[in-house]
Every structure is written in structure tokens, then in C-alpha cells.
Design an enzyme around this catalytic site. Structure first.
Site, PDB file in Angstrom:
ATOM      1  CD  GLU A  83      -4.330   6.619   2.341  1.00 11.15           C
ATOM      2  OE1 GLU A  83      -4.092   5.404   2.471  1.00 11.15           O
ATOM      3  OE2 GLU A  83      -3.444   7.483   2.403  1.00 11.15           O
ATOM      4  CG  HIS A 117       0.490   6.298  -0.579  1.00  9.11           C
ATOM      5  ND1 HIS A 117      -0.664   6.895  -1.014  1.00  9.11           N
ATOM      6  CD2 HIS A 117       0.191   5.727   0.611  1.00  9.11           C
ATOM      7  CE1 HIS A 117      -1.625   6.690  -0.124  1.00  9.11           C
ATOM      8  NE2 HIS A 117      -1.128   5.975   0.870  1.00  9.11           N
ATOM      9  CG  ASP A 166      -6.559   0.626   0.280  1.00  5.66           C
ATOM     10  OD1 ASP A 166      -5.477   0.559   0.898  1.00  5.66           O
ATOM     11  OD2 ASP A 166      -7.622   1.026   0.792  1.00  5.66           O
ATOM     12  CG  HIS A 189      -1.639   1.276   1.470  1.00  6.81           C
ATOM     13  ND1 HIS A 189      -2.916   1.535   1.043  1.00  6.81           N
ATOM     14  CD2 HIS A 189      -1.217   2.399   2.097  1.00  6.81           C
ATOM     15  CE1 HIS A 189      -3.249   2.763   1.395  1.00  6.81           C
ATOM     16  NE2 HIS A 189      -2.241   3.311   2.046  1.00  6.81           N
ATOM     17  CD  GLU A 190       2.334   3.455   3.810  1.00  2.00           C
ATOM     18  OE1 GLU A 190       2.677   4.553   3.334  1.00  2.00           O
ATOM     19  OE2 GLU A 190       1.316   3.321   4.513  1.00  2.00           O
TER      20      GLU A 190
HETATM   21 ZN   LIG Z   1      -1.994   5.288   2.607  1.00  8.48          ZN
END
Ligand SMILES: [Zn+2]
Length: 415
Positions: free
Chosen positions: A354, A280, A358, A276-277
Site C-alpha cells: 500500500e 499495484h 501510494d 494508486h491502483e
Molecule cells: Zn491499495
């Protein structure tokens, strides 16, 4: 606008802001559901769920107390012209104008922080303690305070000094120069946060060799993520709450995992959180966030340059002559409605990001593990599962858990 009208405007903004936030919080606390709803069975057990509601209520009650206190205090200080009197007193003690401004803000910062200490103690050692989050001892608490003061004095003092110097040197054009300075500062902070600031408060140790490290390395290689090093941070020193992030704007990225996160999650869940990070980073959220915050800063400074030379602002705060520090204080309040609007926009963008991160984790690694990890995080942190939509719209930088789980589920059905 004359001084009297400015003062009224300041008080109106302060009051409106207070009432608006209280209404939102009220709606938010009312939207919680008492009994365990169908969609969260399997996430919470009955006991944990009741605990999460009690936690939200306790925080809400305490928040009402602290914000009411600080609202009344600010209102009275503004209405009585306290800041003008305070400016006068500091002037008596100190001769040079820039030092007066520094002392003015320094003293205000220290006094307001000391007033806040009882509230912080109550929050950490009573509320967080009661719900099993607090791991801080008195020594860490005091050391954190002292380090915080030192850091604020050095970094805050330096930035403020540069700002004041530029204002006196360039007049209304100061904002362009300060904008450049502050942009470079934000960049440096982003680059060196993990190596300079974080070690002041926490111990970082490289993740030991093993399955987890191998799994993270394999994943990073698969998605072409320029991983430099993985660190474990002793978050458990302060709180049982957990987190993960990575830092570094340049080529090499450091990943930081909380020890509390590693403790409570499986290898797959941890890699999913990292995926997930990484999402980003891959979706360019980091760089666009940096650009946006620089644009936002420029805009704020420009507006500031239009009004901080107005002597009526100083008089509104009870000053007898133009004082830049009084005007900066007044600007902070006058600008707050604008910054709230900007904040809402930034939160909307963040929530969109976000969902994208995801989706990236789901595509490149494993949606099921991420869902599992998010559920666990939500239970461990006793998150509110049913926040009011208006509250989410204005205050949430992350979508509520059920929305995120839903979004990942929808994808499943389509593919
Ligand atoms: Zn996040």
C-alpha cells in the site's frame, strides 16, 4: 495422538483463538481518543469524529456478541460429538460416500447461515442504518441471500466434489492434483470476476464520456497502463461506503469505480485513487499476490494430505468410522493457528504494498489529491483513526490513514 487428545487440542485452539481476538479488540477499542486530536483537525469535524467513535464502539459491541455466540456454539457442538451424530444421520438418508460428504457440508452451511441471518439483519438494518451507511432494502437483501446460496451451491459444490473425487482416486497424493485444479480456478476467477460474478449482484455501466473519462485515459496513457474499459458500479444500491478497483490478469484491464466514490470526490482525487491502483499493477503486486496465494494453497493442501486420513480425527468429532468430511472439518480448526501466522505475514506484505502504491501515485500523478481522497474516504467510512498497533499488526491489510498521510509527507520533505 488418540481421539480424546485431538478433541482437547481442537477445543484449546478454538478457545485460545477466541480469547486472543477478544483481547486484541479490547486493546483496539481502548486506544481510541475521545476528543479530537491535533493531527486530525482538518480531517474530521467534531461531530463526525464523535460519530466515528460511536460507530467503532457499536461494531465492537456487536462483534463481541456474535463471536461469543458462535464460539459457545462451536465449542458445544465439538464437545458433545454433534458432528459425528450428524454424519450418522446423513448416512442414514444417503447411500454413496461422496454424496454424504456433499450433503454434510451443504446442510451445515445452510443451517449455520440461517442461524446467522438475524445477526446480519441487525448489522445491516440497525447498525449500518443508524450511522447512515445502509442503502439496502429488504428485496435486495433477500435476493442477495438467494443468489449467494445458488453461487455457493454451484461453485462450492463443484470444488468440493472435485476435491472428494481426487481424494478417493489418488489417496494421499490428491493434494498435487487438487492444487493444480484450484490454481487454475483462482486464475479464472481473477480473469472473469468483473464480467461473470459481479454482474450477478450489481449493475455495471461504462463510464460516460466527459472530463473524468478523459483525465483517466490521459493518465493511463502517461504511465503506459493497458486500460480496456472503465465501469461504474451501483454500490449505492447497498451501502454509502465507497471503493475502486481494477480487474483482469491478462493484457487488458478494466477499472471499476463505485458510483458513491464518483459522487463524493473531485476529478483529481479520483484519478489519484486510480493512480494508486495502477501502482499495484506496475509494482507487480497483483502477480506476486497471485503467486503467493498459490504457494500458500499448495502448502495448506500438503499439510492436509498428511492428516486427513487419520481415523482418530473422525472419532474426535464423535464419528464411528473414518469420514473425510469430519476430518476436513477438524483440519480446518487444527490448521487455523498456521493460517493466522500466514495471514499476519500476508498483511505485513500488503501494508508494504500500500505504501508503495501510494508512492507511485504521488510520483506519477499527485500526492496532494491522493491525500485529500484518503482523508475523505476515511471520514465517509468513519474509519478508526487510532487503532492499536498490535491490532494493526495482526489484522490490517492497509496501513492506518495517519501513517499513509505521514509517509507521503516525508517524501515531500526529502524531495
Ligand atoms: Zn491499495
Amino acid at each position: 495422538m488418540n481421539a480424546e487428545n485431538i478433541l482437547i487440542l481442537l477445543l484449546v485452539i478454538l478457545s485460545f483463538d477466541f480469547v486472543f481476538n477478544k483481547v486484541l479488540e479490547f486493546l483496539n477499542i481502548r486506544s481510541m481518543k475521545e476528543e479530537l486530536p491535533e493531527e486530525v483537525k482538518g480531517i474530521y469535524d467534531e461531530e463526525k469524529y464523535i460519530k466515528s467513535i460511536a460507530y467503532a464502539r457499536a461494531n465492537n459491541k456487536f462483534g463481541l456478541l456474535t463471536s461469543t455466540f458462535s464460539f459457545i456454539l462451536s465449542f458445544c457442538l465439538l464437545a458433545t460429538g454433534f458432528f459425528g451424530w450428524f454424519d450418522y444421520k446423513v448416512h442414514e438418508l444417503i447411500g454413496t460416500e461422496e454424496l454424504v460428504s456433499l450433503a454434510f457440508f451443504g446442510l451445515l452451511f445452510i443451517v449455520s447461515d440461517i442461524i446467522n441471518i438475524p445477526f446480519q439483519i441487525y448489522d445491516t438494518f440497525v447498525i449500518e442504518e443508524k450511522f447512515g451507511f445502509n442503502k439496502t432494502n429488504t428485496k435486495t437483501f433477500i435476493l442477495d441471500k438467494l443468489k449467494g446460496y445458488l453461487l455457493a451451491a454451484i461453485v462450492g459444490g463443484l470444488i468440493l466434489f472435485v476435491l472428494l473425487k481426487l481424494i478417493t482416486t489418488f489417496g494421499p497424493d490428491f493434494w498435487i492434483y487438487f492444487w493444480i485444479v484450484i490454481s487454475i480456478f483462482i486464475l479464472i476467477m481473477n480473469m472473469f470476476y468483473t464480467s461473470l460474478i459481479l454482474p450477478l449482484f450489481n449493475k455495471l455501466t461504462p463510464l460516460e464520456d466527459g472530463e473524468l473519462k478523459d483525465a483517466i485515459k490521459t493518465y493511463s496513457k502517461n504511465v503506459n497502463f493497458p486500460l480496456d474499459n472503465i465501469f461504474v458500479i451501483d454500490g449505492s444500491k447497498r451501502s454509502a461506503k465507497s471503493n475502486a478497483f481494477f480487474s483482469g490478469i491478462g493484457k487488458k484491464k478494466k477499472i471499476v469505480l463505485y458510483d458513491t466514490l464518483i459522487e463524493n470526490h473531485t476529478k483529481e482525487e479520483l484519478v489519484a485513487v486510480l493512480a494508486h491502483e495502477v501502482g499495484h499493477f506496475k509494482k507487480k503486486h497483483i502477480i506476486s499476490g497471485y503467486v503467493l496465494s498459490i504457494l500458500q494453497t499448495g502448502f495448506t493442501l500438503f499439510i492436509m494430505s498428511l492428516i486427513i486420513f487419520n481415523p482418530a480425527m473422525s472419532s474426535a468429532l464423535g464419528g464411528s468410522q473414518l469420514a473425510i468430511h469430519l476430518n476436513l472439518l477438524a483440519f480446518g480448526i487444527l490448521y487455523s493457528p498456521i493460517s493466522h501466522f500466514v495471514g499476519i505475514f500476508m498483511n505485513m506484505l500488503s501494508r508494504k504494498n500500500e505504501f508503495e502504491a501510494d508512492a507511485f501515485a504521488k510520483e506519477t500523478y499527485n500526492g496532494k489529491s491522493l491525500q485529500q481522497a484518503l482523508k475523505k474516504l476515511s471520514v465517509d467510512n468513519l474509519s478508526n483513526l487510532f487503532p492499536h498497533p498490535a491490532y494493526v499488526f495482526i489484522n490490517y491489510s492497509h496501513p492506518p490513514l495517519l501513517k499513509r498521510l505521514d509517509a507521503m509527507k516525508d517524501d515531500n520533505a526529502n524531495s
